[in-house]
Design a protein around this motif. Structure first.
Motif, PDB file in Angstrom:
ATOM      1  N   VAL A 175      -4.137  -6.657 -12.189  1.00 46.39           N
ATOM      2  CA  VAL A 175      -5.302  -6.673 -13.067  1.00 46.39           C
ATOM      3  C   VAL A 175      -4.856  -7.168 -14.437  1.00 46.39           C
ATOM      4  O   VAL A 175      -3.908  -6.639 -15.011  1.00 46.39           O
ATOM      5  CB  VAL A 175      -5.918  -5.272 -13.200  1.00 46.39           C
ATOM      6  N   LEU A 193      -9.349  -2.252   4.291  1.00 45.65           N
ATOM      7  CA  LEU A 193      -8.008  -2.592   4.740  1.00 45.65           C
ATOM      8  C   LEU A 193      -7.777  -1.953   6.102  1.00 45.65           C
ATOM      9  O   LEU A 193      -8.417  -0.955   6.439  1.00 45.65           O
ATOM     10  CB  LEU A 193      -6.981  -2.055   3.748  1.00 45.65           C
ATOM     11  N   ARG A 200       0.853  -1.193   0.000  1.00 42.97           N
ATOM     12  CA  ARG A 200       0.000   0.000   0.000  1.00 42.97           C
ATOM     13  C   ARG A 200       0.881   1.233   0.000  1.00 42.97           C
ATOM     14  O   ARG A 200       1.912   1.289   0.657  1.00 42.97           O
ATOM     15  CB  ARG A 200      -0.908  -0.005   1.225  1.00 42.97           C
ATOM     16  N   HIS A 252       0.218 -11.458  -5.517  1.00 43.30           N
ATOM     17  CA  HIS A 252      -0.464 -11.472  -4.229  1.00 43.30           C
ATOM     18  C   HIS A 252       0.511 -11.679  -3.084  1.00 43.30           C
ATOM     19  O   HIS A 252       0.250 -11.255  -1.959  1.00 43.30           O
ATOM     20  CB  HIS A 252      -1.527 -12.579  -4.206  1.00 43.30           C
ATOM     21  N   HIS A 267      -9.291   2.648   3.138  1.00 39.05           N
ATOM     22  CA  HIS A 267      -9.083   2.126   1.792  1.00 39.05           C
ATOM     23  C   HIS A 267      -9.578   0.703   1.747  1.00 39.05           C
ATOM     24  O   HIS A 267      -9.588   0.012   2.763  1.00 39.05           O
ATOM     25  CB  HIS A 267      -7.601   2.195   1.420  1.00 39.05           C
ATOM     26  N   TYR A 268      -9.991   0.326   0.557  1.00 38.91           N
ATOM     27  CA  TYR A 268     -10.576  -0.999   0.425  1.00 38.91           C
ATOM     28  C   TYR A 268      -9.680  -1.891  -0.415  1.00 38.91           C
ATOM     29  O   TYR A 268      -9.021  -1.422  -1.335  1.00 38.91           O
ATOM     30  CB  TYR A 268     -11.969  -0.900  -0.195  1.00 38.91           C
ATOM     31  N   GLU A 327      -2.308  -6.217  -6.156  1.00 40.14           N
ATOM     32  CA  GLU A 327      -3.380  -6.748  -6.983  1.00 40.14           C
ATOM     33  C   GLU A 327      -2.978  -6.563  -8.440  1.00 40.14           C
ATOM     34  O   GLU A 327      -2.664  -5.460  -8.879  1.00 40.14           O
ATOM     35  CB  GLU A 327      -4.685  -5.998  -6.676  1.00 40.14           C
ATOM     36  N   GLY A 387      -4.395   2.830   7.187  1.00 42.66           N
ATOM     37  CA  GLY A 387      -3.028   3.016   6.717  1.00 42.66           C
ATOM     38  C   GLY A 387      -2.413   4.293   7.243  1.00 42.66           C
ATOM     39  O   GLY A 387      -3.005   4.994   8.063  1.00 42.66           O
ATOM     40  N   ALA A 388      -1.220   4.580   6.743  1.00 49.21           N
ATOM     41  CA  ALA A 388      -0.466   5.721   7.227  1.00 49.21           C
ATOM     42  C   ALA A 388      -1.155   7.030   6.881  1.00 49.21           C
ATOM     43  O   ALA A 388      -1.251   7.944   7.681  1.00 49.21           O
ATOM     44  CB  ALA A 388       0.945   5.694   6.641  1.00 49.21           C
ATOM     45  N   GLY A 389      -1.656   7.113   5.672  1.00 51.89           N
ATOM     46  CA  GLY A 389      -2.194   8.383   5.205  1.00 51.89           C
ATOM     47  C   GLY A 389      -3.582   8.691   5.720  1.00 51.89           C
ATOM     48  O   GLY A 389      -4.168   9.702   5.334  1.00 51.89           O
ATOM     49  N   GLY A 390      -4.118   7.813   6.592  1.00 54.41           N
ATOM     50  CA  GLY A 390      -5.465   8.043   7.073  1.00 54.41           C
ATOM     51  C   GLY A 390      -6.488   7.735   6.000  1.00 54.41           C
ATOM     52  O   GLY A 390      -6.157   7.444   4.859  1.00 54.41           O
ATOM     53  N   PRO A 440      -8.459  -4.157  -3.173  1.00 53.13           N
ATOM     54  CA  PRO A 440      -8.892  -4.173  -4.583  1.00 53.13           C
ATOM     55  C   PRO A 440      -9.562  -5.478  -4.985  1.00 53.13           C
ATOM     56  O   PRO A 440     -10.125  -5.575  -6.057  1.00 53.13           O
ATOM     57  CB  PRO A 440      -7.582  -3.968  -5.350  1.00 53.13           C
ATOM     58  N   GLY A 445     -10.210  -5.708 -12.244  1.00 50.47           N
ATOM     59  CA  GLY A 445     -10.302  -6.757 -13.238  1.00 50.47           C
ATOM     60  C   GLY A 445     -11.658  -7.427 -13.225  1.00 50.47           C
ATOM     61  O   GLY A 445     -12.209  -7.800 -14.265  1.00 50.47           O
ATOM     62  N   ALA A 448       2.701   4.344   0.858  1.00 45.57           N
ATOM     63  CA  ALA A 448       2.998   4.862   2.186  1.00 45.57           C
ATOM     64  C   ALA A 448       2.308   6.196   2.419  1.00 45.57           C
ATOM     65  O   ALA A 448       1.889   6.511   3.532  1.00 45.57           O
ATOM     66  CB  ALA A 448       4.512   4.987   2.346  1.00 45.57           C
ATOM     67  N   MET A 449       2.188   6.989   1.386  1.00 41.58           N
ATOM     68  CA  MET A 449       1.629   8.331   1.534  1.00 41.58           C
ATOM     69  C   MET A 449       0.121   8.290   1.768  1.00 41.58           C
ATOM     70  O   MET A 449      -0.401   8.931   2.678  1.00 41.58           O
ATOM     71  CB  MET A 449       1.905   9.155   0.268  1.00 41.58           C
ATOM     72  N   THR A 450      -0.589   7.526   0.964  1.00 38.81           N
ATOM     73  CA  THR A 450      -2.047   7.589   0.999  1.00 38.81           C
ATOM     74  C   THR A 450      -2.698   6.362   1.615  1.00 38.81           C
ATOM     75  O   THR A 450      -3.868   6.399   1.983  1.00 38.81           O
ATOM     76  CB  THR A 450      -2.596   7.731  -0.424  1.00 38.81           C
ATOM     77  N   GLY A 451      -1.967   5.261   1.694  1.00 35.25           N
ATOM     78  CA  GLY A 451      -2.575   4.039   2.201  1.00 35.25           C
ATOM     79  C   GLY A 451      -3.358   3.301   1.137  1.00 35.25           C
ATOM     80  O   GLY A 451      -3.948   2.264   1.375  1.00 35.25           O
ATOM     81  N   ARG A 452      -3.356   3.857  -0.057  1.00 37.88           N
ATOM     82  CA  ARG A 452      -4.084   3.222  -1.166  1.00 37.88           C
ATOM     83  C   ARG A 452      -3.374   1.928  -1.581  1.00 37.88           C
ATOM     84  O   ARG A 452      -2.158   1.915  -1.705  1.00 37.88           O
ATOM     85  CB  ARG A 452      -4.098   4.208  -2.327  1.00 37.88           C
ATOM     86  N   PRO A 453      -4.115   0.844  -1.781  1.00 38.04           N
ATOM     87  CA  PRO A 453      -3.461  -0.399  -2.205  1.00 38.04           C
ATOM     88  C   PRO A 453      -2.893  -0.278  -3.625  1.00 38.04           C
ATOM     89  O   PRO A 453      -3.469   0.418  -4.467  1.00 38.04           O
ATOM     90  CB  PRO A 453      -4.577  -1.434  -2.155  1.00 38.04           C
TER      91      PRO A 453
END
Lengths: 711, 450, 325
Positions: free
Chosen positions: A536, B70, A496, A529, B79-80, A534, B73-76, B82, B298, A498-503
């Motif tokens: 795609v 999830l 994920r 995985h 998040h889900y 992820e 995370g760090a950024g607050g 994928p 996907g 580090a900045m946003t936590g987005r996967p």
């Protein structure tokens, strides 16, 4: 009942011998080599043929001046129609000859002079047919003859003539012809003197015309026929790899008569083209071209005869590969190639003895091969019992997973992006891939170069230190923790950002959609995985995929490369910056550009093999491993199976004219086929009995009914 | 957790809602109930319907999708993951996660293929290694396995029987005294025992083996059910407006409208179906490629492709129903009361809704029932030609296509093909039997039959 | 009669035009000529130049519908639409994208296709009718009941399984037929009997069921009851009345599909390596050779229309009361 019996008798008589023999009974006992092709060969014109599925035909028909030695390894060029392998002579810009050791920068041109053997004759062909007055019979083509012709053997008159140096020159000019779109035209324009100028001239001369353009009238500055049996090629600068091209059908001779013959109006409409009906001097000629069913090569009666090589590698004599030494080739009278689009029939027919040799699909692997005591492979008892032989070789090819270096997430040469790629390279367990999908038939790649090429390094020095550790005398893939660490350093701890936590989601672009692909793609997702990434899968048709590659909108992709010739330059140029796919349309599919690598490439490319070149290659490979624009995949190992009646087989990845070396013991083959193909009538009899049994109650019901109505 | 509504999810729920509304409508109108009553008295139809409902339940439970949140995370911000999961994924529990390395036979404890393993003393041997999950709880699988399986089958059957008892007690007030009661009860018993068997054994063995990359075949088969059901059901759903609208209006209005509609369907019919579908599917791929914004994951991509495939199949298969409806409408139009209504100047829309549609609805029902099985079968063929559902999507066609090559192995890997065959056969057979009964019950022509 | 035929043919024309325009639109939307060029030039070393040349050579470099650059009639004729689409009405299919003559290919591939499709159709028809008659004969007995269930079961099996299973058993295990391939002439019998068998068995479920319904309908009619009441034996009723009258819809239906037999079977042919039109089509889809696919689509549509006309004619032959007008 009579007609039924009659047809049954006819049917049985038609198939005396095994009922599942796919060949006519008349071919029994003949020295015919049986093989298959999976896709219609599109171009048999030597200027255009570049696909692997065309070489089984072009290799036997066309004779370039050089060939690879059939038995010796490493691969070695030997003369075919030439008297000797030409040595380059170097000249500076003023036209003065330079010593062979001159520095590459001083060399302005290299000249190759090729002397061909006198007395070589072309195969019989209507293009050479002449009347008593010496006039060509079929140029111009009489309409009445054309109306009846669908194939070259349909022409009643045939002729031949001696091969001359001018035929070689004519073919090189054809490579420059814009009409033919030779796949190597762009490349040759960089090397052969005056090549691009000829291209331009021909484009102007041929723009408005559809008929034959007599290339003899147009000069090509760098190529000239010196006398009847000698021609000379002038190459810009120093290009030591040029001699390799002289062993490819691109540089085979082509008689102008054939070009004139095929370029007449109405010929193409009747499928009479050089792409379908090649004309050559080789040991075989094409006599049947029905690409939806069968292609057939037959012995060329005009062939001069060539002695089987008298010396080979260590161990070749013991293998019986030198038994025919000095005898005149070819040995096999004909070769029949049947269309086989599916792998299952291909393999089963091989087991039934109807194909003499077979490659090995991963699905048949366990049936045919097992690992022996020493870790090497050996045949299973079942195969040994059938007398099947195994040949292995590591292909001069490389498969890899490429990262698009122009992409915002996986591309870029800075530390972070590099670490992301390195992490992925560790996570993709190529060893497992080879085990599952190739059944161990491959070796994990440590760099872009496959083994067997100059510059490839074995052992500890050869491992990719980014992905592997050297432990206990073996290369061991780094643990997944190392990959996770790298991923964290790349800014994606635990997959994920580090900045946003987005996967982290990555895209894999592919054009594959065959039956086996779903499993492969599932496996690939499993690998990502492991890093919590992820993946795609963006699968699409081949066109779209090519589009994406060209526009550089892909992210991660799989690609492979087969060697044109055994020189490291042919692999390293895939990473040379100016060869980028995007913009330049080159073969650098990852769009990788590292100035240091490019600088070394220019140096390395012109060097002769030696320690100096090895040093340059080592540092180039080191740069690529570190930058990781590719996650190196594997070099496939080819396992070829053949039946015991097929002799003189030695896998040769560069040579494509193997057919003339082969010999067949037809009697042994017939005996084996008869033994292996005993029809089993018991099975269908059982099925019939079952059906009858099922009908029995109906019969009872019927007789009861009869009784009832009779009462 | 964040719910994800895929396009096909939405449509399948729409379909379920439509079915409920239809049932409600039928219950209210006595004349509509007559054929259904007849249908309910046919044990074959009832049994087939229960099996179909069972398959639909699998498909529907696989149509509730969501993405798990999830850990923060760090950024607050939340998040889900994928990865899109469905209720079926949750219900099937460990099946999806228990991935082996490669092939293993049903109930096997060892891999199907040999592997080179380095022993402690450095020797290399080629053996059949133990599976990571299948039968992993056994110490000595060769001796213990049969007994263990028997015990678990016993548990499963008992559990299944208990579940059936509970289910039937719940359902009895509604169906207990109906003519179809015994059939429902017995069919449910079979299904419950079967499910109990799977639930008891699934976590411990690969009941249907594993495929080339070690995925559980049972799981893949269950996931394929959704694709099959969706292709069968959604295709007809998307075609209904087209075929009803065009067919009925052609028959009712006649003249130019009729000519135009006839021309349209003759032209479409004239093109060989597979080729038309192939061409349309290739277009669809182009469109999907040039609009990457339409989907985020996907799964969504594969789903969109499925939706388009349904649309395309619909576009090429509406013609048959439209032609039937046109013919029937021509007849109904001439009925006295319809003529009378027109003479009184009742608006066309009203006549269509009030008189024509109710009189042709049986044809629609029969056609929907009959088409379902054909579409499920068509999916397999299309996948073979290479123009079927997304290759990453579990479907019967993809399974067969992949398993085809496995039969050539020696010894043959038969379980993937056999599983696809069995489940597909059950689904199509149930659909065919049900369609047969629907036709018998609804078609006035067949009612006359001796 | 002749006037009717001419009218029918004229009526077919707009349909063919419709098919033509539709396929043209489909294929040139999917694949621009640029895509085709790149596909056919191969993977290695393809330049933009080569693509342009390829297009010129195949005639794909012209505008789609209107050529503004040309004069007079050329404005319409010098276009891809005119070249590639309208020429088909003269059955001039041109060359496939890889340069081979499509019409010749169709002519040669038609025969292997027919060698399988025709026997499959004829034998299939006979088997289906026989099974249906047997079921009618044993009406209201367990034979009928189990037979119908068996037919539904046979029908519920995907055609792919019949092919895979049949090939596996007969060719691989019992070695009674070549696994795949084809030889022209009399030798063909060795290669085609297995596909024919599979085709017949695979079709018996749906076919026999359908004929059973037809016969049942006949059997319920008044004249059959009269015949039975007269004391005719069940077999006589079956053959003299039910079969005879039931054959009318069967034969007229058969006439409609008859022309389409030329198209062969897509899957069967590609599994058994039969060089027919079916495998030609599949290969063309696989290699995205759209010139071939367009030609086959057009051919299929034309044959379909021929089938429609033949059906009409056969109606008048069978039933003199029907007047072609």
């Amino acid at each position: 009942m009579r007609p039924v019996l009659f047809f049954l008798a006819l049917f049985l008589s038609a198939c005396s011998g095994p009922v599942n023999n796919p060949y006519p009974a008349t071919e029994r006992g003949q020295s015919i080599f049986y093989s298959a092709f999976t896709e219609r060969p599109k171009h048999l014109d030597p200027a255009r043929s570049y696909s692997a599925n065309e070489t089984p035909f072009t290799g036997q028909i066309y004779e370039p001046p050089l060939q690879y030695h059939y038995l010796k390894r490493p691969y070695q060029l030997v003369p075919l129609t030439a008297l000797a392998v030409p040595k380059a002579r170097y000249f500076d810009s003023a036209g003065h000859e330079l010593p062979p050791a001159a520095p590459a920068s001083a060399i302005a041109a290299s000249v190759y002079e090729i002397h061909i053997r006198p007395g070589i004759r072309f195969q019989s062909h209507p293009a050479f047919a002449r009347s008593g007055l010496g006039q060509p019979i079929y140029i111009p083509m009489p309409a009445a003859v054309l109306a009846k012709a669908r194939a070259i053997p349909d022409f009643p008159e045939q002729g031949s003539r001696e091969l001359t140096a001018a035929d070689y020159v004519y073919q090189i000019k054809r490579l420059a012809s814009p009409r033919l779109q030779s796949p190597i035209a762009g490349l040759m324009a960089n090397y052969i003197l005056g090549f691009d100028k000829l291209s331009e001239t021909l484009a102007l001369a041929g723009a408005k015309r559809r008929d034959w353009l007599d290339l003899r009238r147009f000069p090509l500055a760098g190529v000239e026929a010196v006398d009847r049996y000698t021609y000379r090629i002038k190459v810009k600068g120093k290009y030591p790899q040029f001699v390799y091209w002289l062993a490819m059908p691109f540089f085979a001779p082509l008689p102008w008569e054939a070009d004139a013959f095929y370029n007449q109006p109405g010929m193409a409409e009747r499928n009479l083209t050089l792409d379908g009906w090649p004309v050559g001097t080789g040991p075989y000629m094409l006599t049947v071209n029905e690409p939806n069913r069968q292609m057939r090569l037959e012995r060329n009666p005009n062939f001069r005869g060539e002695p089987y090589p008298g010396e080979g590698d260590h161990g070749d004599a013991a293998d019986g590969l030198l038994n025919d030494a000095g005898r005149s080739m070819p040995f096999v009278d004909a070769a029949v190639y049947s269309l086989e689009t599916e792998t299952i029939p291909y393999w089963n027919k091989f087991l039934q003895g109807y194909y003499d040799a077979s490659g090995l699909g991963s699905d048949n692997f366990d049936q045919a091969v097992r690992t022996g005591a020493g870790g090497g492979v050996e045949l299973t008892p079942e195969m040994t019992r059938k007398g099947i032989r195994l040949g292995t070789s590591v292909a001069a090819s490389s498969f890899y997973m490429g990262f698009n270096m122009l992409d915002g997430i996986v591309g870029g040469l800075d530390e972070q992006h590099r670490k992301l790629r390195q992490a992925i390279a560790i996570a993709i367990d190529e060893e497992e891939y080879i085990a599952i999908f190739a059944n161990g038939r491959g070796i994990p790649a440590q760099g872009p170069l496959p083994p067997g090429l100059f510059g490839y390094r074995e052992g500890r020095l050869g491992i990719n230190p980014v992905v592997y550790d050297w432990q206990g005398g073996k290369a061991l893939r780094k643990p997944i923790e190392a990959a996770r660490r790298l991923l964290a350093e790349a800014g994606y701890p635990d997959g994920r950002a580090a900045m946003t936590g987005r996967p982290l989601v990555l895209n894999f672009d592919t054009a594959s959609r065959g039956p086996d692909d779903k499993a492969r793609l599932d496996w690939l997702r499993k690998q990502f995985h492991k890093l919590n990434i992820e993946l795609v899968i963006r699968s699409t048709d081949y066109n779209r995929f090519q589009d994406k590659m060209r526009d550089g909108t892909e992210q991660i992709f799989e690609w492979g490369w087969n060697a044109d010739y055994p020189d490291p330059e042919n692999f390293l140029f895939l990473l040379y910056g100016p060869n980028k796919k995007v913009g330049a349309g080159g073969e650098n599919a990852a769009n990788y550009q590292n100035p240091e690598f490019d600088r070394l490439f220019i140096q390395m490319k012109d060097m002769d093999n030696g320690p100096e070149r090895q040093v340059a290659i080592d540092s180039m490979v080191g740069i690529v491993r570190d930058d990781a624009p590719w996650a190196f995949g594997f070099h496939p190992r080819n396992y070829g199976l053949r039946h015991r009646w097929l002799k003189n087989v030695k896998p040769n990845l560069m040579a494509n004219n193997e057919l003339k070396y082969l010999r067949i013991d037809a009697a042994a083959r017939d005996a084996a086929r008869a033994g292996w193909n005993r029809p089993d009538w018991l099975g269908p009899a059982l099925v019939l009995a079952l059906v009858a049994l099922a009908l029995l109650p109906a019969w009872f019901a019927y007789s009861r009914k009869q009784e009832a109505s009779g009462r | 957790m964040r719910p994800v509504l895929l396009w096909t999810d939405g449509l399948i729920w729409l379909l379920v809602a439509g079915l409920i509304a239809f049932v409600w409508l039928v219950r209210r109108h006595e004349h509509l109930r007559v054929p259904w009553r007849k249908l309910a008295s046919d044990p074959v139809a009832v049994a087939a319907a229960v099996v179909l409902l069972f398959f639909t339940a699998i498909a529907v439970s696989d149509s509730i999708h969501f993405r798990l949140a999830l850990p923060a995370g760090a950024g607050g911000g939340t998040h889900y993951s994928p990865e899109v999961r469905s209720v079926l994924d949750v219900l099937s529990g460990p099946l999806a996660k228990q991935q082996e390395k490669s092939y293993s036979a049903p109930f096997a404890c060892r891999l199907f293929t040999r592997e080179t393993v380095t022993l402690a003393d450095g020797r290399q041997v080629r053996i059949y290694p133990r599976l990571r999950y299948g039968g992993a709880h056994l110490d000595d699988p060769e001796r213990q396995r049969t007994g263990d399986i028997m015990v678990r089958v016993g548990y499963g059957l008992v559990g299944g029987a208990l579940a059936w008892l509970a289910l039937w007690l719940g359902l009895r007030p509604w169906f207990g005294r109906a003519a179809s009661g015994p059939t429902i009860r017995n069919t449910l018993l079979v299904l419950c025992l079967f499910s109990g068997f799977l639930v008891a054994l699934g976590p411990y063995y690969h009941v249907l083996g594993t495929d080339k990359v070690g995925q559980d075949v049972l799981y893949a088969t269950l996931k394929s059910v959704r694709t099959g059901v969706l292709i069968g059901a959604l295709t007809t759903l998307v075609t209904l407006p087209l075929s009803i609208g065009l067919g009925v209006s052609a028959g009712y209005f006649g003249g130019r409208v009729d000519d135009a509609v006839q021309y349209l369907y003759t032209t479409l019919n004239a093109i060989p179906g597979v080729l038309l579908i192939a061409a349309a599917v290739l277009i669809m791929q182009t469109q999907l490629e040039s609009h990457p914004g339409w989907f985020e994951t996907g799964t969504e991509r594969a789903d969109l492709r499925l939706l388009f495939l349904c649309l395309i199949l619909g576009m090429t298969s509406w013609t048959g129903l439209a032609r039937l409806l046109r013919g029937e409408t021509l007849k109904v139009r001439e009925l006295d009361y319809v003529m009378a209504a027109r003479a009184f100047g009742v608006s066309d829309i009203r006549i269509l809704l009030r008189h024509i549609l109710p009189n042709v609805q049986h044809i629609v029902l029969i056609s929907v029932a009959m088409d379902f099985s054909g579409l499920v079968l068509a999916e397999a063929v299309l996948s073979y030609v290479g123009v079927g559902v997304d290759p990453t999507m579990p479907s019967f066609g993809n399974m067969i296509n992949g398993a085809r090559l496995e039969l050539a192995r020696e010894p043959a890997v038969w379980w993937q093909l056999a599983s696809a065959f069995a489940f597909m056969f059950a689904l199509v057979l149930a659909a065919n039997l049900f369609a047969d009964s629907v036709q018998d019950a609804m078609d006035p022509r067949s009612r006359r039959r001796a | 009669m002749i006037a009717y035929l001419i009218r029918r043919l004229l009526y077919a024309l707009p349909i063919l035009i419709g098919v033509n325009v539709l396929t043209f639109a489909l294929f040139f939307l999917v694949n621009t000529p640029d895509d085709m060029a790149r596909l056919h030039l191969g993977v290695k070393r393809v330049t933009a130049d080569a693509v342009a040349k390829w297009k010129t050579e195949r005639g794909y470099d012209k505008p789609l519908f209107v050529n503004a650059g040309a004069t007079g009639l050329g404005k319409v004729t010098e276009t891809i639409f005119f070249d590639k689409s309208l020429a088909m009405f003269a059955f001039r299919f041109g060359a496939s994208d890889d340069g081979r003559d499509i019409a010749h290919e169709i002519k040669t591939r038609m025969w292997p296709s027919l060698a399988i499709a025709l026997p499959t159709f004829v034998i299939g028809l006979m088997v289906d009718i026989s099974v249906a008659l047997i079921l009618i004969f044993f009406r209201r007995s367990y034979v009928e009941w189990s037979g119908v269930v068996l037919l539904v079961a046979l029908m519920s099996v995907s055609g792919l399984f019949y092919i895979i299973g049949g090939q596996f058993l007969f060719a691989k295990v019992w070695q009674l037929a070549p696994i795949s391939g084809y030889q022209p002439g009399f030798n063909a019998s060795r290669f085609v009997w297995l596909p024919i068998l599979i085709g017949v068995v695979g079709g018996v479920g749906a076919g026999a069921r359908w004929y059973r319904t037809l016969f049942l309908e006949e059997a319920g009619k008044d004249y059959v009851r009269t015949a039975r009441a007269k004391g005719l034996s069940e077999a006589a009723v079956l053959f003299r009345h039910i079969l005879k009258n039931g054959m009318v819809p069967i034969l007229t239906g058969a006439v409609a599909v008859f022309p389409l037999l030329f198209m062969g079977s897509l899957i069967l042919e590609s599994f058994f390596g039969i060089p027919g039109l079916g495998s030609y089509t599949i290969d063309a889809i696989g290699s995205q050779d759209f010139a071939i696919v367009r030609a086959i689509v057009f051919l299929g549509a034309a044959l379909y229309i021929v089938g429609l006309i033949l059906t009409d004619i056969s109606y008048t032959l069978v039933d003199p009361r029907v007047r072609l007008s």
